[in-house]
Scaffold this motif. Structure first.
Motif, PDB file in Angstrom:
ATOM      1  N   LEU A  28      10.121  -1.520 -16.665  1.00  0.00           N
ATOM      2  CA  LEU A  28      10.523  -1.072 -15.329  1.00  0.00           C
ATOM      3  C   LEU A  28      10.982   0.384 -15.381  1.00  0.00           C
ATOM      4  O   LEU A  28      11.873   0.723 -16.148  1.00  0.00           O
ATOM      5  N   ASP A  41      18.432 -10.224 -10.861  1.00  0.00           N
ATOM      6  CA  ASP A  41      18.287  -8.918 -10.233  1.00  0.00           C
ATOM      7  C   ASP A  41      18.396  -7.826 -11.276  1.00  0.00           C
ATOM      8  O   ASP A  41      19.235  -7.867 -12.163  1.00  0.00           O
ATOM      9  N   VAL A  46      13.694   3.929  -7.661  1.00  0.00           N
ATOM     10  CA  VAL A  46      12.350   4.196  -7.153  1.00  0.00           C
ATOM     11  C   VAL A  46      12.399   5.482  -6.353  1.00  0.00           C
ATOM     12  O   VAL A  46      13.446   5.887  -5.864  1.00  0.00           O
ATOM     13  N   VAL A  58      17.343   0.518  -6.253  1.00  0.00           N
ATOM     14  CA  VAL A  58      16.937  -0.741  -5.635  1.00  0.00           C
ATOM     15  C   VAL A  58      17.241  -1.877  -6.594  1.00  0.00           C
ATOM     16  O   VAL A  58      17.252  -1.693  -7.806  1.00  0.00           O
ATOM     17  N   SER A  59      17.479  -3.026  -6.032  1.00  0.00           N
ATOM     18  CA  SER A  59      17.646  -4.250  -6.800  1.00  0.00           C
ATOM     19  C   SER A  59      16.284  -4.941  -6.808  1.00  0.00           C
ATOM     20  O   SER A  59      15.715  -5.199  -5.751  1.00  0.00           O
ATOM     21  N   ILE A  60      15.767  -5.200  -8.004  1.00  0.00           N
ATOM     22  CA  ILE A  60      14.436  -5.798  -8.133  1.00  0.00           C
ATOM     23  C   ILE A  60      14.553  -7.198  -8.708  1.00  0.00           C
ATOM     24  O   ILE A  60      15.225  -7.405  -9.720  1.00  0.00           O
ATOM     25  N   LEU A  76       7.221  -9.613  -6.850  1.00  0.00           N
ATOM     26  CA  LEU A  76       8.398  -8.740  -6.930  1.00  0.00           C
ATOM     27  C   LEU A  76       9.033  -8.639  -5.555  1.00  0.00           C
ATOM     28  O   LEU A  76       8.335  -8.650  -4.550  1.00  0.00           O
ATOM     29  N   THR A  77      10.329  -8.475  -5.553  1.00  0.00           N
ATOM     30  CA  THR A  77      11.049  -8.142  -4.326  1.00  0.00           C
ATOM     31  C   THR A  77      11.985  -7.010  -4.672  1.00  0.00           C
ATOM     32  O   THR A  77      12.635  -7.046  -5.713  1.00  0.00           O
ATOM     33  N   TRP A  78      11.985  -5.959  -3.843  1.00  0.00           N
ATOM     34  CA  TRP A  78      13.015  -4.950  -4.051  1.00  0.00           C
ATOM     35  C   TRP A  78      13.750  -4.706  -2.769  1.00  0.00           C
ATOM     36  O   TRP A  78      13.190  -4.704  -1.685  1.00  0.00           O
ATOM     37  N   SER A  89      13.325  -3.375   2.841  1.00  0.00           N
ATOM     38  CA  SER A  89      13.134  -4.239   1.686  1.00  0.00           C
ATOM     39  C   SER A  89      11.633  -4.400   1.522  1.00  0.00           C
ATOM     40  O   SER A  89      10.875  -4.206   2.473  1.00  0.00           O
ATOM     41  N   TYR A 112       6.320  -4.735   3.835  1.00  0.00           N
ATOM     42  CA  TYR A 112       7.687  -4.403   4.214  1.00  0.00           C
ATOM     43  C   TYR A 112       7.785  -4.330   5.723  1.00  0.00           C
ATOM     44  O   TYR A 112       6.798  -4.126   6.420  1.00  0.00           O
TER      45      TYR A 112
END
Length: 157
Positions: A28, A41, A46, A58-60, A76-78, A89, A112
């Motif tokens: 990452l 998380d 980014v 960001v929290s990924i 993935l979610t950020w 998000s 998004y």
């Protein structure tokens, strides 16, 4: 909104899959936090731009890999670590697909919703969509650079 970007890597699909399904701290870009297990998380940075760099933390969260034929998908979610509600998000799929014995396509499809409701949608049409595309490109280019520096590159013979 939807954005997509892809890169080709001079690595086998097996190499890329092994690296991406291993420890996220190894691939990452801009990783700022530690995670104990997949799905925890991770705090990453980014952004976009070379001369003038625009970044945000960001929290990924990384989901379990999904095998779909020859393609492997990492959900993935950020979410913005700061400025929640001001920045979108993002839900994305990081896709690993073979292009040949020593070539792999790494793609990211992201979805998004612009923040700030109607105002955010209007701003998105003017500028945010370009920012989202640039951020996605920067992120995936960073992942690709990290992966190719971790593994010996195979030249087609």
């Amino acid at each position: 909104m939807f954005a997509r970007y892809f890169v080709e890597l001079p690595l086998s699909t097996g190499q890329v899959k092994r690296l991406l399904t291993g420890d996220p701290e190894t691939w990452l870009p801009g990783l700022a936090g530690k995670a104990n297990r997949r799905g925890d998380d991770l705090l990453a940075e980014v952004g976009f731009g070379d001369r003038v760099r625009v970044t945000r933390p960001v929290s990924i969260a990384i989901g379990q890999p999904i095998q779909a034929g020859t393609k492997t998908v990492l959900p993935l979610t950020w979410v913005p670590a700061v400025g929640v509600g001001l920045f979108p998000s993002l839900d994305a799929d990081l896709e690993i697909a073979p292009l040949g014995p020593d070539r792999t396509q790494l793609a990211m499809s992201a979805r998004y919703s612009p923040p700030l409701k109607a105002v955010g949608r209007a701003i998105d049409r003017i500028v945010l969509f370009r920012v989202a595309e640039a951020t996605l490109k920067d992120f995936l280019d960073g992942v690709a650079s990290t992966l190719t520096s971790m593994e010996p590159v195979h030249e087609p013979g």
